[in-house]
Write an enzyme that holds these catalytic residues in place. Sequence first.
Site, PDB file in Angstrom:
ATOM      1  N   CYS A  79     -30.199  84.795 114.811  1.00 13.56           N
ATOM      2  CA  CYS A  79     -30.477  85.964 113.966  1.00 13.56           C
ATOM      3  C   CYS A  79     -31.661  85.719 113.038  1.00 13.56           C
ATOM      4  O   CYS A  79     -31.954  84.588 112.663  1.00 13.56           O
ATOM      5  CB  CYS A  79     -29.265  86.284 113.107  1.00 13.56           C
ATOM      6  SG  CYS A  79     -27.772  86.500 114.070  1.00 13.56           S
ATOM      7  N   ARG A 103     -37.208  84.033 117.757  1.00 11.27           N
ATOM      8  CA  ARG A 103     -36.005  83.241 117.503  1.00 11.27           C
ATOM      9  C   ARG A 103     -34.905  83.521 118.535  1.00 11.27           C
ATOM     10  O   ARG A 103     -33.949  82.766 118.625  1.00 11.27           O
ATOM     11  CB  ARG A 103     -35.475  83.550 116.094  1.00 11.27           C
ATOM     12  CG  ARG A 103     -36.419  83.126 114.991  1.00 11.27           C
ATOM     13  CD  ARG A 103     -35.921  83.617 113.652  1.00 11.27           C
ATOM     14  NE  ARG A 103     -34.645  83.029 113.312  1.00 11.27           N
ATOM     15  CZ  ARG A 103     -34.499  81.932 112.575  1.00 11.27           C
ATOM     16  NH1 ARG A 103     -35.561  81.314 112.120  1.00 11.27           N
ATOM     17  NH2 ARG A 103     -33.304  81.469 112.299  1.00 11.27           N
ATOM     18  N   TRP A 131     -28.371  87.887 117.268  1.00 15.13           N
ATOM     19  CA  TRP A 131     -28.034  87.112 118.473  1.00 15.13           C
ATOM     20  C   TRP A 131     -26.511  87.038 118.456  1.00 15.13           C
ATOM     21  O   TRP A 131     -25.922  86.376 117.593  1.00 15.13           O
ATOM     22  CB  TRP A 131     -28.665  85.726 118.386  1.00 15.13           C
ATOM     23  CG  TRP A 131     -28.609  84.923 119.642  1.00 15.13           C
ATOM     24  CD1 TRP A 131     -29.454  85.016 120.716  1.00 15.13           C
ATOM     25  CD2 TRP A 131     -27.682  83.881 119.958  1.00 15.13           C
ATOM     26  NE1 TRP A 131     -29.099  84.096 121.671  1.00 15.13           N
ATOM     27  CE2 TRP A 131     -28.020  83.383 121.242  1.00 15.13           C
ATOM     28  CE3 TRP A 131     -26.598  83.314 119.297  1.00 15.13           C
ATOM     29  CZ2 TRP A 131     -27.324  82.352 121.866  1.00 15.13           C
ATOM     30  CZ3 TRP A 131     -25.894  82.282 119.912  1.00 15.13           C
ATOM     31  CH2 TRP A 131     -26.267  81.820 121.186  1.00 15.13           C
ATOM     32  N   ASN A 160     -27.443  86.275 108.334  1.00 13.29           N
ATOM     33  CA  ASN A 160     -27.746  85.235 109.318  1.00 13.29           C
ATOM     34  C   ASN A 160     -26.780  84.090 109.045  1.00 13.29           C
ATOM     35  O   ASN A 160     -26.711  83.596 107.924  1.00 13.29           O
ATOM     36  CB  ASN A 160     -29.210  84.783 109.105  1.00 13.29           C
ATOM     37  CG  ASN A 160     -29.652  83.763 110.119  1.00 13.29           C
ATOM     38  OD1 ASN A 160     -28.948  83.490 111.083  1.00 13.29           O
ATOM     39  ND2 ASN A 160     -30.828  83.203 109.897  1.00 13.29           N
ATOM     40  N   GLY A 161     -26.001  83.694 110.053  1.00 13.70           N
ATOM     41  CA  GLY A 161     -25.019  82.633 109.852  1.00 13.70           C
ATOM     42  C   GLY A 161     -23.675  83.050 110.411  1.00 13.70           C
ATOM     43  O   GLY A 161     -23.585  84.017 111.169  1.00 13.70           O
ATOM     44  N   GLU A 195     -37.498  65.242 129.300  1.00  8.90           N
ATOM     45  CA  GLU A 195     -38.168  66.352 128.625  1.00  8.90           C
ATOM     46  C   GLU A 195     -38.876  67.277 129.633  1.00  8.90           C
ATOM     47  O   GLU A 195     -38.815  68.503 129.516  1.00  8.90           O
ATOM     48  CB  GLU A 195     -39.149  65.798 127.576  1.00  8.90           C
ATOM     49  CG  GLU A 195     -39.990  66.830 126.855  1.00  8.90           C
ATOM     50  CD  GLU A 195     -39.204  67.879 126.084  1.00  8.90           C
ATOM     51  OE1 GLU A 195     -37.974  67.784 126.001  1.00  8.90           O
ATOM     52  OE2 GLU A 195     -39.839  68.828 125.599  1.00  8.90           O
ATOM     53  N   LYS A 233     -38.012  71.208 130.095  1.00 12.40           N
ATOM     54  CA  LYS A 233     -39.068  72.209 129.918  1.00 12.40           C
ATOM     55  C   LYS A 233     -39.070  73.174 131.099  1.00 12.40           C
ATOM     56  O   LYS A 233     -39.124  74.366 130.942  1.00 12.40           O
ATOM     57  CB  LYS A 233     -40.403  71.468 129.820  1.00 12.40           C
ATOM     58  CG  LYS A 233     -41.431  72.000 128.926  1.00 12.40           C
ATOM     59  CD  LYS A 233     -41.267  71.731 127.466  1.00 12.40           C
ATOM     60  CE  LYS A 233     -39.931  72.030 126.898  1.00 12.40           C
ATOM     61  NZ  LYS A 233     -39.697  71.644 125.553  1.00 12.40           N
ATOM     62  N   GLU A 259     -35.717  75.396 131.321  1.00 13.31           N
ATOM     63  CA  GLU A 259     -35.461  76.398 130.283  1.00 13.31           C
ATOM     64  C   GLU A 259     -36.361  77.623 130.413  1.00 13.31           C
ATOM     65  O   GLU A 259     -35.966  78.715 130.045  1.00 13.31           O
ATOM     66  CB  GLU A 259     -35.512  75.801 128.870  1.00 13.31           C
ATOM     67  CG  GLU A 259     -36.869  75.463 128.348  1.00 13.31           C
ATOM     68  CD  GLU A 259     -36.823  74.932 126.913  1.00 13.31           C
ATOM     69  OE1 GLU A 259     -36.081  75.463 126.092  1.00 13.31           O
ATOM     70  OE2 GLU A 259     -37.565  73.976 126.622  1.00 13.31           O
ATOM     71  N   HIS A 288     -27.634  55.704 143.468  1.00  7.62           N
ATOM     72  CA  HIS A 288     -26.191  55.565 143.225  1.00  7.62           C
ATOM     73  C   HIS A 288     -25.473  56.907 143.361  1.00  7.62           C
ATOM     74  O   HIS A 288     -24.411  57.097 142.770  1.00  7.62           O
ATOM     75  CB  HIS A 288     -25.956  54.939 141.850  1.00  7.62           C
ATOM     76  CG  HIS A 288     -26.494  53.541 141.751  1.00  7.62           C
ATOM     77  ND1 HIS A 288     -25.928  52.480 142.405  1.00  7.62           N
ATOM     78  CD2 HIS A 288     -27.587  53.049 141.113  1.00  7.62           C
ATOM     79  CE1 HIS A 288     -26.636  51.378 142.168  1.00  7.62           C
ATOM     80  NE2 HIS A 288     -27.650  51.706 141.388  1.00  7.62           N
ATOM     81  N   LYS A 334     -34.739  80.097 119.570  1.00  4.43           N
ATOM     82  CA  LYS A 334     -35.638  79.062 119.073  1.00  4.43           C
ATOM     83  C   LYS A 334     -34.892  78.072 118.201  1.00  4.43           C
ATOM     84  O   LYS A 334     -35.069  76.871 118.304  1.00  4.43           O
ATOM     85  CB  LYS A 334     -36.781  79.713 118.286  1.00  4.43           C
ATOM     86  CG  LYS A 334     -37.778  78.724 117.687  1.00  4.43           C
ATOM     87  CD  LYS A 334     -38.535  77.985 118.776  1.00  4.43           C
ATOM     88  CE  LYS A 334     -39.542  76.996 118.239  1.00  4.43           C
ATOM     89  NZ  LYS A 334     -39.938  76.032 119.289  1.00  4.43           N
TER      90      LYS A 334
END
Length: 605
Positions: free
Chosen positions: A2, A27, A75, A101-102, A478, A482, A485, A501, A600
């Site tokens: 949010c 975000r 969100w 927000n929260g 990483e 990348k 996502e 293995h 984000k």
Amino acid sequence: MCGITGYTGFNQAGPILLDGLKRLEYRGYDSAGIAVQGEEEIMMLKATGKVSHLVDKYNDTPDFKGVCGIGHTRWATHGIPSDTNAHPHLSADGKFAVVHNGIIENFAEIRAELEKYGIEFKSETDTEVIVQLLAHNYKGNFKMALMKTIAKLEGSYAIGVISADHPGTIFCARLSSPLIIGLGLEENYFASDITALVSNTKDVIDMDDGEVAELTPEGVKIYDHAGREINKAVRHITWDIASAEKSGYEHFMMKEIMEQPQALKATIEPRVKDEEIVFDELKLDMKKFNRVHITACGSAYHAGCVGRGIIEALCRIPVEAEVASELRYRDPIMDDKTLVIVISQSGETADTIAAMKECKYKGATVLAIVNVVGSSIAKLADHCLYTWAGPEIAVATTKGYTTQVVLLAMFAVWAAGELKTISHGAYTSMVKDIMRLPERAQRALDLNSRVMKMADKYYDNQSLFFIGRNMDYAVALEGSLKLKEISYLHSEAYAAGELKHGTIALIEPGRLVVALCCYEKLLDKTISNIQQVKARGARVLAVAHEGNRAIVTEADDVLFVPVTDPLLVPVIEIIPMQLFAYYVAKKNGCDIDKPKNLAKSVTVE
Ligand code: M6R
């Protein structure tokens, strides 16, 4: 996650709020809404989906007028994305509107209590209890009603509230969720994120937990948890709106990839004096610690995996790296001889915050590596080193990650100097190599068009593997994240020696394996793993150091990057992988800056 914003002044609030919400889009959100104090009542507009839908509604509502208002991108956490669940939420009497927000953890309990008074709730959200409780507590004094309300809330919140009875006034409050007040001339603002404000003002006040702000066009008053007025410092933002805009690039992600040489320079140069690493801001006695824990989430954790290798190699002190969502519940063994390094671009990641609190509770000293100045993690940590990457808007972090890695490397060299575990020659050579990273990053970026061709060739692989050893393995983690996502392709990172293995069973003709081959101490070993997958029909795209001839006959394609110290390899090697992820996602028609289901800054558990 949010985002919130608000405005009070002499201009129409609608366009200012909508502009702020557009800047908060990065975000991640699924609905949006605004509310203003109209002539007689609070007016609201909400839309599921993009902020552009809300803009259309605003343009179709000429009566939506007011010079004081609040806005929100939501969100969904409690209740599906819908107009009813979208913020702002209005009290049953229509007198108050809130954006939040929260998460209010005790919302069910408060809701049940208010329902006993006959108050009817409209949404499924936790947020609605704030505004209903506020209206219930209101006896003519807005501030007192708000203080009484927040005293009852458990969880996290940054809220903005307007009242039909108090034209021009906005109250804001914060607990464990970012909140910034923006100061203008006869107009004032608030937001959860500076990017929403920076086109209007560069003078801001960072709110701390427990504080309440009262905004009117004439000024801003800040109160402590007991309602006493306090003085707070005003911070002047040094970056401008262009930094938060695309500057001609099609996507923020590409802009941020290209900004890496500059971001690395900004992070490195102020801290090197006469070939020595100097952290003016860090007063830390390294001799006090007998071990280091690194904790973070996602890419920041991957940076931590690199940091573990560098700190262990240079400082000869045991280092563990663990994702924060696990560490926080593991009852980790640590004490006052433990240094915990937390890493976070946003400084607001809920799991990272919880893990650092747990570590502090156990007596550890916490050093934060953070990009967003004044963020929750920066404030909660005992010590903080900032990456100077500038605002990062794309959900997929790029310059955030590389600046974290370089700062960890600088910290490791500095700490090794303090502990005397590094020779003078090795120290000087590391510092020189660190200083050359911006220029080498620029040369890695010159691979742009070649990487685009590789993406054209390989973009339709539905499942692929990234392999590497030691530092190359950290980069594999990483690079793989990348790609998945933003392109939604299935991809896995494997320590190259571990493939045989089990996972090698999945290698079949045509499967793409990206082999990271810059950690040359183990190059022979990685090459034999390449041969194993090639023997089973895989196609191999390798990343290797310029001048590495051995790899040419082994891989189908090679991306050559500039040579650097083995411990600094990730900063350069990840760059073609970021570009590869970008172009593969583009070829697959994905929403690069705002990938589906992602946010984000992950401010919920
Ligand atoms: O803001 P933070 O660095 O704490 O964020 C941690 C992760 O959520 C973040 O790195 C995430 O994995 C990125 N989207 C990866 O690109």
